[in-house]
Design a protein around this motif. Structure first.
Motif, PDB file in Angstrom:
ATOM      1  N   ILE A   1       0.837  -1.202   0.000  1.00  0.00           N
ATOM      2  CA  ILE A   1       0.000   0.000   0.000  1.00  0.00           C
ATOM      3  C   ILE A   1       0.871   1.251   0.000  1.00  0.00           C
ATOM      4  N   ALA A   2       0.546   2.170  -0.870  1.00  0.00           N
ATOM      5  CA  ALA A   2       1.259   3.452  -0.887  1.00  0.00           C
ATOM      6  C   ALA A   2       0.364   4.481  -1.555  1.00  0.00           C
ATOM      7  N   PHE A   3       0.537   5.719  -1.143  1.00  0.00           N
ATOM      8  CA  PHE A   3      -0.203   6.805  -1.791  1.00  0.00           C
ATOM      9  C   PHE A   3       0.492   8.138  -1.541  1.00  0.00           C
ATOM     10  N   ALA A   4       0.557   8.951  -2.585  1.00  0.00           N
ATOM     11  CA  ALA A   4       0.909  10.377  -2.440  1.00  0.00           C
ATOM     12  C   ALA A   4       0.110  11.109  -3.500  1.00  0.00           C
TER      13      ALA A   4
ATOM     14  N   LYS B   1       2.561  14.582   5.206  1.00  0.00           N
ATOM     15  CA  LYS B   1       1.923  13.802   6.281  1.00  0.00           C
ATOM     16  C   LYS B   1       1.118  12.635   5.717  1.00  0.00           C
ATOM     17  N   SER B   2       0.374  12.925   4.647  1.00  0.00           N
ATOM     18  CA  SER B   2      -0.482  11.869   4.101  1.00  0.00           C
ATOM     19  C   SER B   2       0.353  10.756   3.451  1.00  0.00           C
ATOM     20  N   ALA B   3       1.432  11.127   2.724  1.00  0.00           N
ATOM     21  CA  ALA B   3       2.272  10.090   2.098  1.00  0.00           C
ATOM     22  C   ALA B   3       2.910   9.205   3.169  1.00  0.00           C
ATOM     23  N   LEU B   4       3.416   9.827   4.233  1.00  0.00           N
ATOM     24  CA  LEU B   4       4.073   9.052   5.302  1.00  0.00           C
ATOM     25  C   LEU B   4       3.056   8.198   6.062  1.00  0.00           C
ATOM     26  N   ASP B   5       1.862   8.748   6.268  1.00  0.00           N
ATOM     27  CA  ASP B   5       0.827   8.033   7.003  1.00  0.00           C
ATOM     28  C   ASP B   5       0.396   6.770   6.233  1.00  0.00           C
ATOM     29  N   ILE B   6       0.006   6.981   4.966  1.00  0.00           N
ATOM     30  CA  ILE B   6      -0.543   5.855   4.192  1.00  0.00           C
ATOM     31  C   ILE B   6       0.545   4.864   3.780  1.00  0.00           C
ATOM     32  N   SER B   7       1.737   5.374   3.454  1.00  0.00           N
ATOM     33  CA  SER B   7       2.747   4.504   2.838  1.00  0.00           C
ATOM     34  C   SER B   7       3.739   3.902   3.829  1.00  0.00           C
ATOM     35  N   ALA B   8       3.860   4.505   5.020  1.00  0.00           N
ATOM     36  CA  ALA B   8       4.836   3.979   5.995  1.00  0.00           C
ATOM     37  C   ALA B   8       4.152   3.613   7.314  1.00  0.00           C
TER      38      ALA B   8
ATOM     39  N   LEU C   1       6.311  -3.682   0.469  1.00  0.00           N
ATOM     40  CA  LEU C   1       6.885  -3.366  -0.844  1.00  0.00           C
ATOM     41  C   LEU C   1       7.493  -1.971  -0.828  1.00  0.00           C
ATOM     42  N   THR C   2       8.751  -1.870  -1.267  1.00  0.00           N
ATOM     43  CA  THR C   2       9.405  -0.574  -1.295  1.00  0.00           C
ATOM     44  C   THR C   2      10.049  -0.352  -2.658  1.00  0.00           C
ATOM     45  N   TYR C   3      10.756   0.772  -2.788  1.00  0.00           N
ATOM     46  CA  TYR C   3      11.374   1.121  -4.076  1.00  0.00           C
ATOM     47  C   TYR C   3      12.671   1.895  -3.828  1.00  0.00           C
ATOM     48  N   LEU C   4      13.578   1.762  -4.776  1.00  0.00           N
ATOM     49  CA  LEU C   4      14.914   2.366  -4.713  1.00  0.00           C
ATOM     50  C   LEU C   4      14.913   3.880  -4.443  1.00  0.00           C
ATOM     51  N   GLY C   5      13.790   4.526  -4.733  1.00  0.00           N
ATOM     52  CA  GLY C   5      13.677   5.968  -4.460  1.00  0.00           C
ATOM     53  C   GLY C   5      13.875   6.309  -2.990  1.00  0.00           C
ATOM     54  N   SER C   6      13.902   5.294  -2.122  1.00  0.00           N
ATOM     55  CA  SER C   6      14.209   5.509  -0.694  1.00  0.00           C
ATOM     56  C   SER C   6      15.700   5.730  -0.480  1.00  0.00           C
TER      57      SER C   6
ATOM     58  N   GLY D   1       9.747   8.822  -1.988  1.00  0.00           N
ATOM     59  CA  GLY D   1      11.066   8.307  -1.618  1.00  0.00           C
ATOM     60  C   GLY D   1      11.310   8.450  -0.124  1.00  0.00           C
ATOM     61  N   VAL D   2      10.873   9.570   0.425  1.00  0.00           N
ATOM     62  CA  VAL D   2      11.019   9.807   1.868  1.00  0.00           C
ATOM     63  C   VAL D   2      10.141   8.809   2.636  1.00  0.00           C
ATOM     64  N   ALA D   3       8.939   8.597   2.137  1.00  0.00           N
ATOM     65  CA  ALA D   3       8.023   7.644   2.791  1.00  0.00           C
ATOM     66  C   ALA D   3       8.596   6.226   2.734  1.00  0.00           C
ATOM     67  N   LYS D   4       9.216   5.867   1.608  1.00  0.00           N
ATOM     68  CA  LYS D   4       9.777   4.510   1.494  1.00  0.00           C
ATOM     69  C   LYS D   4      10.987   4.343   2.421  1.00  0.00           C
ATOM     70  N   ALA D   5      11.765   5.434   2.609  1.00  0.00           N
ATOM     71  CA  ALA D   5      12.891   5.357   3.562  1.00  0.00           C
ATOM     72  C   ALA D   5      12.343   5.098   4.965  1.00  0.00           C
ATOM     73  N   ALA D   6      11.244   5.787   5.313  1.00  0.00           N
ATOM     74  CA  ALA D   6      10.620   5.577   6.632  1.00  0.00           C
ATOM     75  C   ALA D   6      10.048   4.159   6.734  1.00  0.00           C
ATOM     76  N   LEU D   7       9.498   3.685   5.639  1.00  0.00           N
ATOM     77  CA  LEU D   7       8.930   2.322   5.630  1.00  0.00           C
ATOM     78  C   LEU D   7      10.030   1.284   5.882  1.00  0.00           C
ATOM     79  N   GLU D   8      11.165   1.442   5.205  1.00  0.00           N
ATOM     80  CA  GLU D   8      12.260   0.470   5.374  1.00  0.00           C
ATOM     81  C   GLU D   8      12.830   0.517   6.796  1.00  0.00           C
ATOM     82  N   ALA D   9      12.958   1.724   7.345  1.00  0.00           N
ATOM     83  CA  ALA D   9      13.452   1.838   8.724  1.00  0.00           C
ATOM     84  C   ALA D   9      12.444   1.217   9.691  1.00  0.00           C
TER      85      ALA D   9
END
Ligand code: NAP
Length: 276
Positions: A100-103, A122-129, A152-157, A168-176
């Motif tokens: 799930i991801a959204f921006a 806020k919304s990208a980080l909330d929904i995606s991470a 599921l993540t992407y190199l943009g992190s 990309g910022v949301a995916k970095a937070a997701l991976e952490a």
């Protein structure tokens, strides 16, 4: 996604789990669901709204699932009811797939520094991470020890990808978050991992500016000189969610034809696809 035959077997026999993020047959979560079902898993699905129910229901039925839960990850009541349904129907689960991801579209084009708004961030980080932390905690409450979770993540992190911006910022937070979750749940032998997939043509990918350039560049510049096959992502999910993945946790596993490994691509294919 073209019709493909997923390898059949019993690697997931006796295991039950929730798939979050099937929008249609092109969704990465759907490829993962088909692969898990082909290996004997019992599945439940979430969907958002009636329009998606019409698409997701026949897909779910085609893999023998009749557990469909309406769930918007920003709405606590629907998160509560989703996991209450799983507890009521199954008692326990063995795995969770979070795809799930959204921006907002306005956040996914042009200059990151100029176009990223407080609300968009806020919304990208909330929904995606955060949604993975929230769903993971709820899932862990009913998960058998020895279970597994995948997001599921992407190199943009890790690197700047044009237009990917706040995602990309949301995916970095997701991976952490995935790593912290792996540490918390490790003592129960619950494994938590992420798959970093290369670009795949889905609804979510269509929202990113200059998508065609992205696919052409990835094909030309990846080690395998091809775009990512969703079957490869599904195979990686099977490994990470089954006992094949024992002892693997806290990992971001790239399935992108080796794009992430390349510092400078060969000139030939790049020149053909992107002439001066
Ligand atoms: P997709 O088919 O569009 O799936 C995205 C899913 O997220 C949809 O089911 C969407 O539901 C759901 N979603 C968005 N906001 C939600 C919310 N508030 N509550 C519940 N669900 C929500 O696209 P996809 O490419 O398969 O994306 C799956 C995951 O893979 C995402 O995390 C994406 O970032 C990641 N990924 C994709 C690629 C790629 O190139 N496609 C590469 C690497 C990683 P709605 O349609 O109802 O909004």
């Amino acid at each position: 996604m073209a019709e493909q035959n997923f390898p059949t077997g019993q690697l997931m026999a006796g295991k039950r789990g929730l798939i979050m993020g099937v929008a249609n047959k092109n969704s990465i979560a759907w490829a993962i669901a088909r692969q898990l079902a082909a290996q004997g898993a019992e599945l439940a699905f979430t969907y958002q709204g009636d329009a998606l129910l019409r698409r997701v229901k026949p897909l779910a039925e085609s893999v023998g699932s009749d557990i469909l839960c309406e769930c918007d990850v920003t709405n606590d009541a629907t998160m509560d009811s989703t996991f209450a349904t799983l507890k009521e129907k199954w008692g326990t689960i063995d795995f969770l797939v979070h795809a799930i991801a959204f921006a907002g579209k306005d956040q996914l084009a042009g200059s990151f520094i100029d176009n990223t708004t407080r609300e968009g961030f806020k919304s990208a980080l909330d929904i995606s991470a955060y949604s993975f932390v929230d769903a993971g905690r709820r899932a862990s409450e009913i998960m058998n020890d020895g279970g597994a979770m995948v997001t599921l993540t992407y190199l943009g992190s890790e690197r700047v990808i044009p237009n990917y911006n706040v995602m990309g910022v949301a995916k970095a937070a997701l991976e952490a978050s995935m790593r912290y979750m792996a540490a918390d749940l490790g003592p129960r032998q619950i494994r938590v991992n992420a798959i970093s997939a290369g670009p795949i043509k889905t609804l979510a990918a269509a929202g990113i500016g200059s998508g065609r350039h992205m696919f052409r560049f990835n094909k030309a510049a990846s080690a395998m000189q091809d775009n990512t096959d969703p079957m490869g992502v599904a195979g990686a999910a099977l490994y990470l969610l089954s006992d094949l993945g024992l002892s693997c946790t806290g990992e971001t596993h790239h399935v992108d034809g080796g794009f992430h490994a390349i510092g400078m691509p060969q000139e030939g294919p790049l020149r053909e696809s992107m002439p001066d």
